[in-house]
Motif scaffolding. Sequence first.
Motif, mmCIF file in Angstrom:
data_model
loop_
_atom_site.group_PDB
_atom_site.id
_atom_site.type_symbol
_atom_site.label_atom_id
_atom_site.label_comp_id
_atom_site.label_asym_id
_atom_site.label_seq_id
_atom_site.Cartn_x
_atom_site.Cartn_y
_atom_site.Cartn_z
ATOM 1 N N SER A 95 83.155 13.912 107.576
ATOM 2 C CA SER A 95 84.563 14.512 107.115
ATOM 3 C C SER A 95 85.026 15.788 108.123
ATOM 4 N N THR A 96 86.280 15.483 108.881
ATOM 5 C CA THR A 96 87.159 16.512 109.552
ATOM 6 C C THR A 96 88.485 17.091 109.701
ATOM 7 N N SER A 97 88.682 17.767 110.187
ATOM 8 C CA SER A 97 90.078 18.705 109.294
ATOM 9 C C SER A 97 90.518 19.444 110.693
ATOM 10 N N ARG A 98 91.835 19.023 110.642
ATOM 11 C CA ARG A 98 92.402 20.379 111.757
ATOM 12 C C ARG A 98 94.005 20.106 111.446
ATOM 13 N N ILE A 99 94.304 21.269 111.367
ATOM 14 C CA ILE A 99 95.705 21.847 111.748
ATOM 15 C C ILE A 99 96.331 21.960 112.392
ATOM 16 N N GLU A 100 96.647 20.904 112.970
ATOM 17 C CA GLU A 100 97.670 21.032 114.840
ATOM 18 C C GLU A 100 98.960 21.826 114.087
ATOM 19 N N ALA A 101 99.533 22.193 113.494
ATOM 20 C CA ALA A 101 100.634 22.521 113.827
ATOM 21 C C ALA A 101 101.431 23.920 112.525
ATOM 22 N N LEU A 102 101.630 24.810 112.408
ATOM 23 C CA LEU A 102 102.815 25.734 111.314
ATOM 24 C C LEU A 102 103.410 26.224 111.826
ATOM 25 N N ALA A 125 105.797 27.648 104.060
ATOM 26 C CA ALA A 125 105.390 27.191 105.055
ATOM 27 C C ALA A 125 104.622 25.943 104.792
ATOM 28 N N GLY A 126 104.650 25.237 105.971
ATOM 29 C CA GLY A 126 105.162 24.204 106.121
ATOM 30 C C GLY A 126 103.650 23.381 107.863
ATOM 31 N N ALA A 127 102.978 22.355 107.406
ATOM 32 C CA ALA A 127 101.442 22.365 108.060
ATOM 33 C C ALA A 127 101.275 20.846 108.645
ATOM 34 N N GLY A 148 93.560 9.561 108.988
ATOM 35 C CA GLY A 148 94.933 9.853 108.580
ATOM 36 C C GLY A 148 95.692 10.864 108.390
ATOM 37 N N ARG A 149 97.430 11.163 109.007
ATOM 38 C CA ARG A 149 97.969 12.630 109.217
ATOM 39 C C ARG A 149 98.507 12.417 108.124
ATOM 40 N N GLU A 150 99.278 14.283 108.029
ATOM 41 C CA GLU A 150 100.038 14.345 106.585
ATOM 42 C C GLU A 150 100.639 15.121 107.238
ATOM 43 N N HIS A 151 101.166 15.717 106.523
ATOM 44 C CA HIS A 151 102.350 17.503 106.535
ATOM 45 C C HIS A 151 102.761 17.790 105.125
ATOM 46 N N ARG A 152 102.529 19.273 105.202
ATOM 47 C CA ARG A 152 102.554 20.340 103.165
ATOM 48 C C ARG A 152 103.836 20.994 104.046
ATOM 49 N N TYR A 177 99.673 34.566 104.145
ATOM 50 C CA TYR A 177 98.611 33.557 103.381
ATOM 51 C C TYR A 177 99.047 32.354 102.795
ATOM 52 N N ILE A 178 98.709 31.403 102.376
ATOM 53 C CA ILE A 178 99.455 30.275 102.032
ATOM 54 C C ILE A 178 97.851 29.092 101.247
ATOM 55 N N HIS A 179 99.177 29.006 100.231
ATOM 56 C CA HIS A 179 98.496 28.066 99.114
ATOM 57 C C HIS A 179 99.301 26.578 99.192
ATOM 58 N N PHE A 180 98.463 26.004 100.047
ATOM 59 C CA PHE A 180 98.794 24.441 99.851
ATOM 60 C C PHE A 180 98.735 23.886 98.963
ATOM 61 N N GLY A 181 97.004 23.554 97.926
ATOM 62 C CA GLY A 181 96.616 23.394 97.020
ATOM 63 C C GLY A 181 95.802 21.820 96.932
ATOM 64 N N THR A 182 96.231 20.516 96.203
ATOM 65 C CA THR A 182 96.052 19.663 96.397
ATOM 66 C C THR A 182 96.530 18.629 96.783
ATOM 67 N N ARG A 183 96.201 17.611 97.472
ATOM 68 C CA ARG A 183 97.312 16.782 97.556
ATOM 69 C C ARG A 183 96.320 15.389 98.993
ATOM 70 N N PRO A 184 96.780 13.969 97.930
ATOM 71 C CA PRO A 184 96.564 13.081 98.236
ATOM 72 C C PRO A 184 97.095 12.435 99.608
ATOM 73 N N VAL A 185 95.970 11.607 100.645
ATOM 74 C CA VAL A 185 96.359 11.815 101.622
ATOM 75 C C VAL A 185 96.017 10.296 102.063
#
Length: 468
Positions: A95-102, A125-127, A148-152, A177-185
């Motif tokens: 499993s791999t994840s990457r934040i590409e922009a903030l 904050a947005g990611a 998949g891609r997403e923004h939070r 500090y950013i708290h993004f929580g849980t989100r379905p992707v």
Amino acid sequence: MKAAALQVPAFDWSGVYVGVHAGYGGGMKDWIFPGFEPTVDYAANGFLAGGQAGINKQIASLVFGLELDGSWANIRGSQPLQTGFPYLYDLTSTSTSRIEALTTVAGRAGLAADRWFVFAKGGLAGAWEKHSAVRDFGSGVVTSNQSGREHRWAPMVGFGAEYALDGNWSIKAEYDYIHFGTRPVAMSGNATLGGVTIPISTDMPIAQDSIHLIKVGANYRLGGVAVDPKYPPVKAVPGTNWTGGFVGVQAGYGFGHELRNQDTGTFPDLSGGLDVSGWLGGFDGGVNVQSGVFVLGLEGEWMWTGIRGSRTSAFPAGPLTETTNLKTSIDWLAIASGRAGFVVGDRLLAYGKAGVAIANESHPLNGTASTGGPFSIAIALEGKAVHSGVVIGAGLEYALAGNWSIKGEYDYIRMINQHTSQSGTYSQSLFAPSAAAVNNWITQNLHLFKLGVNYHFNPLPGAVSARY
């Protein structure tokens, strides 16, 4: 007679500014796979760089502002995992994840003393992120590849310090500090079964409870630097002036308790609590700003630790006797905090602090189940986690001669309930070992007692007034 020396005008932070920044960030990623697959939990980290624009207004020693920033990022991580149902099938996944922009938009408020400005900030904050998962059931019998891609969007808080250089330039450092929580992707891709490929799609819940960012940058203010005469800054009281930057060393002792609850995995169950304790030592640095008797500051700390703990227990489980051995170690501990206090007399500063703690931890565990005869079960696993929590504390700091001070401090840390993965081997006496993995919820509380020495870049004792 000589004329009285003219007072150097204080710096005023009011105005519009633009700037650039660079930094480093990271946190835990938790993939909650559907069905019988274990959750995947791993750390992601990397660099970021970008720009910011904002506006400030200074009233006396108080500064209020609004700031917008955007960053390109390469905050990424992955975890390969081999597990399955013992002796029936093997599952290999990555499993791999990457934040590409903030991006962040936040209000700022703080205290200024001439060229120093210490602030807290809070906002949104947005990611923008990309995720992928590759799975193989049974050595190529069933394979899948999804992405998949997403923004939070999520709330963010932070604090930092800025120092004005000559002209219209300033430099800054801050922690967010950013708290993004849980989100379905929404994940889509292909699966192959028996040589037949079919399209598949899945909503994958991915949790990001704690993302930590450290940024340094430079700002250029558009306009002059004149002080508003209607609201002059408040001077520090006579005696020690705590305004300025500092660095130091510290050492101490910590103890606490860890609670581990297994939610998925193999028999025997490896839940339980254990006490931890040990030494700690490292570095600290920060900035103080003083207005009257009030002192506002921020501090960053990095400590290596020998905080360890273990627990061994045995209990009956039907015809079997289970034995479990849980261990934990905190390899390093970092704290980012804001400080607020007041001066007592000429040289003593009493303060309270609050902020965020980050710990890099190892969690080995093993267990056995046996009838006392030839049949036995054994499991040996290990996992790592970057554990986040909140910290509150209080301390006293005393100014010595020159630029030195000594301090004593107590901190209480409450780590959040962090989901973790441990992987390793599972074996029975009648079969060859197979891969295995379990998931645990881990929480901790820690008590730290520290002594330290700080070096201040400005001489601490204030100017001595002439006495008659």
